[in-house]
Scaffold this motif. Structure first.
Motif, PDB file in Angstrom:
ATOM      1  N   MET A 224       2.857   6.634   1.241  1.00 52.84           N
ATOM      2  CA  MET A 224       1.496   6.707   1.769  1.00 52.84           C
ATOM      3  C   MET A 224       0.553   5.983   0.816  1.00 52.84           C
ATOM      4  SD  MET A 224       1.233  10.676   3.089  1.00 52.84           S
ATOM      5  CE  MET A 224      -0.372  10.371   3.876  1.00 52.84           C
TER       6      MET A 224
ATOM      7  N   ALA B 175       3.399  10.767   8.347  1.00 52.58           N
ATOM      8  CA  ALA B 175       4.321  10.684   7.221  1.00 52.58           C
ATOM      9  C   ALA B 175       5.395  11.763   7.287  1.00 52.58           C
ATOM     10  CB  ALA B 175       3.534  10.792   5.910  1.00 52.58           C
TER      11      ALA B 175
ATOM     12  N   VAL C 122       3.051   9.331  -2.564  1.00 53.26           N
ATOM     13  CA  VAL C 122       1.649   9.035  -2.275  1.00 53.26           C
ATOM     14  C   VAL C 122       1.066   8.187  -3.402  1.00 53.26           C
ATOM     15  CG1 VAL C 122      -0.611   9.966  -1.718  1.00 53.26           C
ATOM     16  CG2 VAL C 122       1.444  11.261  -1.090  1.00 53.26           C
TER      17      VAL C 122
ATOM     18  N   ALA D 299      -2.585  10.784   9.191  1.00 56.70           N
ATOM     19  CA  ALA D 299      -1.655  10.070   8.313  1.00 56.70           C
ATOM     20  C   ALA D 299      -0.586  11.014   7.771  1.00 56.70           C
ATOM     21  CB  ALA D 299      -2.426   9.421   7.164  1.00 56.70           C
TER      22      ALA D 299
ATOM     23  N   GLN E 188      -3.352   5.824   0.055  1.00 60.82           N
ATOM     24  CA  GLN E 188      -4.610   6.506   0.316  1.00 60.82           C
ATOM     25  C   GLN E 188      -5.704   5.884  -0.543  1.00 60.82           C
ATOM     26  OE1 GLN E 188      -6.676   8.022   1.897  1.00 60.82           O
ATOM     27  NE2 GLN E 188      -7.092  10.136   1.310  1.00 60.82           N
TER      28      GLN E 188
END
Length: 306
Positions: free
Chosen positions: A168, A156, A193, A152, A170
């Motif tokens: 992202m 990214a 993120v 990932a 997560q």
């Protein structure tokens, strides 16, 4: 009795069939689903040598047609086991059993999916798995990467060089995997993120994917995250466990082999994304198909002389 049975009709299996038929060996291709494998999910491919731009289906159709014109036999069946009979192998399918002197396992690996409603319909229509393959289509746009491991983070980082913004999502409280990749992600200005969050739903407008709904695992709060495209990077699932009696598997379930695509069992070869290796692209799959076919030819020659 076939000279070679090939399990899987993706780029690796089809290329192996092409080489074997040109060597005038009898070939049976077993495929449980769509001929062409994972490439059929790609709406446009621009990194395959000799083809400036084409859909995965168009490329698959050309290779399938080439193999069929050479006289390979095909069966739609799912192989569930291989039995080693010494001088030949029996591939056990759900519908029937097939005998061959050699077998090439080219069952590929599937991208792990979230299992959400309508997910399959969005593949190739805003939902992607490969930044190398599809990233250029989102140049200057906003995208979401689902996942927080090495794959990932690599996706990214690559997408951030093309896209306006990369978000992202997560499910854990931190990014996992290599520290150097984590540091690069956090240092990239246009990557954000969102931690400890799950994707719970795909969002669509007029039938087109436009983002995802996420839920915080800490607060339970839900929110809509809009984007032009979504990339899933939550791992791959190799499809060769059914044959572990004859081939060695690594800790992730991929078939262990040398660069010659041979295995611990004489006459059994592996090719394509189901094989343990670093890079999984159409060109590396076709290269495996060549190596496996040439290995099978050497094996058949030795068998004939025995």
């Amino acid at each position: 009795m076939y000279d070679v049975i090939i399990i899987g009709a993706g780029p690796a299996g089809l290329t192996a069939a092409l080489y074997l038929r040109r060597a005038e060996k009898s070939v049976l291709l077993l495929e449980k689903g769509a001929f062409g494998g994972q490439i059929t999910y790609s709406p446009k491919i621009e990194n395959y040598p000799g083809i400036e731009s084409a859909s995965g289906n168009e490329i698959a159709e050309k290779i399938v047609g080439q193999v069929m014109d050479l006289g390979a036999d095909v069966e739609v069946d799912e192989a569930v086991a291989i039995e080693d009979k010494g001088a030949y192998k029996t591939v056990v399918g759900k519908e029937a059993s097939y005998d061959g002197k050699a077998v090439i396992i080219a069952t590929g690996a599937k991208h792990r999916m979230l299992g959400l409603a309508g997910e399959e319909n969005y593949v190739g229509e805003g939902l992607s798995f490969c930044a190398v393959c599809d990233g250029a289509f989102y140049k200057g746009k906003d995208v979401i990467v689902v996942g927080g491991g090495n794959s990932a983070k690599q996706e990214a980082i690559l997408l951030a060089k093309l896209c306006s913004k990369v978000t992202m999502v997560q499910n854990l409280a931190e990014l996992t995997g290599e520290k150097v990749l984590t540091e690069e992600v956090l240092a990239t200005e246009n990557i954000e993120v969102i931690y400890s969050s799950l994707v719970t739903e795909y969002l669509a407008e007029d039938g087109a994917l436009c983002g995802v709904k996420i839920r915080s695992q800490e607060t339970g709060a839900e929110s809509d995250l809009k984007a032009d495209g979504v990339f899933l990077a939550i791992g791959l699932a190799p499809d060769c466990k059914a044959f572990e009696n004859l081939i060695a598997l690594d800790k992730w379930g991929y078939a262990a082999s040398s660069e010659n695509c041979d295995t611990k069992t004489d006459g059994v070869f592996v090719a394509g994304d189901c094989r343990a290796k670093k890079v999984r692209q159409i060109s590396t799959a076709t290269a495996d198909g060549v190596n496996a076919a040439l290995g099978a030819l050497d094996y058949l020659d030795a068998l004939a002389k025995a």
